[in-house]
Design a protein around this motif. Structure first.
Motif, mmCIF file in Angstrom:
data_model
loop_
_atom_site.group_PDB
_atom_site.id
_atom_site.type_symbol
_atom_site.label_atom_id
_atom_site.label_comp_id
_atom_site.label_asym_id
_atom_site.label_seq_id
_atom_site.Cartn_x
_atom_site.Cartn_y
_atom_site.Cartn_z
ATOM 1 N N LEU A 115 43.061 48.356 51.300
ATOM 2 C CA LEU A 115 43.527 46.966 51.230
ATOM 3 C C LEU A 115 44.046 46.656 49.834
ATOM 4 C CD1 LEU A 115 40.510 45.200 52.986
ATOM 5 C CD2 LEU A 115 42.772 45.613 53.978
ATOM 6 N N SER A 116 44.917 45.644 49.757
ATOM 7 C CA SER A 116 45.322 45.162 48.432
ATOM 8 C C SER A 116 44.137 44.431 47.806
ATOM 9 C CB SER A 116 46.518 44.217 48.555
ATOM 10 O OG SER A 116 46.110 43.008 49.185
ATOM 11 N N ARG A 117 44.181 44.312 46.494
ATOM 12 C CA ARG A 117 43.086 43.624 45.802
ATOM 13 C C ARG A 117 42.981 42.179 46.288
ATOM 14 N NH1 ARG A 117 39.490 43.021 41.895
ATOM 15 N NH2 ARG A 117 39.679 41.488 40.233
ATOM 16 N N ALA A 118 44.101 41.511 46.480
ATOM 17 C CA ALA A 118 44.098 40.107 46.915
ATOM 18 C C ALA A 118 43.487 39.964 48.307
ATOM 19 C CB ALA A 118 45.518 39.549 46.897
ATOM 20 N N ALA A 119 43.872 40.860 49.231
ATOM 21 C CA ALA A 119 43.324 40.794 50.592
ATOM 22 C C ALA A 119 41.821 41.084 50.574
ATOM 23 C CB ALA A 119 44.042 41.787 51.503
ATOM 24 N N LYS A 172 39.734 40.651 48.016
ATOM 25 C CA LYS A 172 39.055 39.529 47.362
ATOM 26 C C LYS A 172 38.876 38.363 48.340
ATOM 27 C CE LYS A 172 39.309 36.764 43.188
ATOM 28 N NZ LYS A 172 40.076 36.413 42.007
ATOM 29 N N ALA A 219 38.434 48.078 47.421
ATOM 30 C CA ALA A 219 39.714 47.789 48.083
ATOM 31 C C ALA A 219 40.451 49.076 48.401
ATOM 32 C CB ALA A 219 40.567 46.888 47.190
ATOM 33 N N ASN A 220 40.444 50.020 47.455
ATOM 34 C CA ASN A 220 41.096 51.313 47.690
ATOM 35 C C ASN A 220 40.430 52.064 48.831
ATOM 36 O OD1 ASN A 220 42.979 50.902 45.684
ATOM 37 N ND2 ASN A 220 41.767 51.963 44.116
ATOM 38 N N TYR A 272 35.738 45.824 42.667
ATOM 39 C CA TYR A 272 36.731 45.350 43.624
ATOM 40 C C TYR A 272 37.812 46.408 43.858
ATOM 41 C CZ TYR A 272 35.032 40.549 43.948
ATOM 42 O OH TYR A 272 34.284 39.436 44.218
ATOM 43 N N GLU A 273 38.270 47.038 42.770
ATOM 44 C CA GLU A 273 39.345 48.019 42.895
ATOM 45 C C GLU A 273 38.929 49.197 43.763
ATOM 46 O OE1 GLU A 273 38.363 46.736 39.894
ATOM 47 O OE2 GLU A 273 40.071 45.382 39.673
#
Length: 189
Positions: A151-155, A157, A146-147, A142-143
């Motif tokens: 995007l942020s991890r929450a967005a 996810k 997202a990077n 995920y990290e």
């Protein structure tokens, strides 16, 4: 009455066998088979020693034989954890070994259906959902995904979660979709 050994008669052997079968609480297989199993075990226990054997010890030997026979029956018929309420062939290991191994090979149907379904469903996802799922497949975490998308991890996810749900809804075409798997991380090698 015919004396067998140690003062026991055939009638005694019959009574002890019936008691062993009825108190064994093992309903697998045929009653007559359970009776024969218990009778044989009691007779063997009776003739195995020259010392006097108490009636309760002989009944316990018959009951134990019925339980062993029931365990073998459950194992042979694939009951999950020896629970007959779970049904025959309910053990995952049994299904894997017997049912998967005996399934007819050579049909490309599953692979073709999967490919056609993916090509039909993939375009129905939003661009963000497709990007998130693709990035997760490429980067494996995920990290990192997202990077890569900024995007942020929450967005990230949230995009993955809504994409998976939408995909499953379309895959099942009106049926109740399967639950999402908990383990979404690739195995560490």
């Amino acid at each position: 009455m015919t004396d067998l050994r140690q003062g026991y008669t055939l009638a005694d052997l019959h009574q002890m066998t019936r008691l062993a079968v009825h108190t064994a609480r093992a309903g697998e297989g045929d009653w007559r088979e359970r009776y024969d199993t218990a009778w044989s075990a009691i007779a063997e226990a009776l003739y195995a020693t020259s010392n006097h054997v108490e009636r309760h010890v002989l009944v316990a030997a018959g009951r134990k034989a019925v339980h062993r026979s029931a365990d073998r029956y459950c194992q042979a018929h694939g009951y999950f954890r020896h629970k007959t309420s779970s049904g025959a062939a309910s053990s995952p290991a049994f299904r894997t070994y017997w049912l998967d191994a005996t399934r007819s090979a050579g049909s490309p149907e599953d692979g073709v259906v999967d490919q056609v379904a993916v090509t039909q469903i993939w375009p129905t996802l939003t661009e963000g959902q497709r990007s998130a799922l693709f990035a997760l497949a490429v980067h494996g975490s995920y990290e990192a995904a997202a990077n890569a998308l900024g995007l942020s991890r929450a967005a990230f996810k949230q995009l993955v979660s809504t994409g998976r749900r939408r995909f499953l809804r379309r895959w099942h075409q009106g049926e109740t979709p399967s639950r999402l798997w908990r383990a979404t991380r690739p195995a560490v090698s």
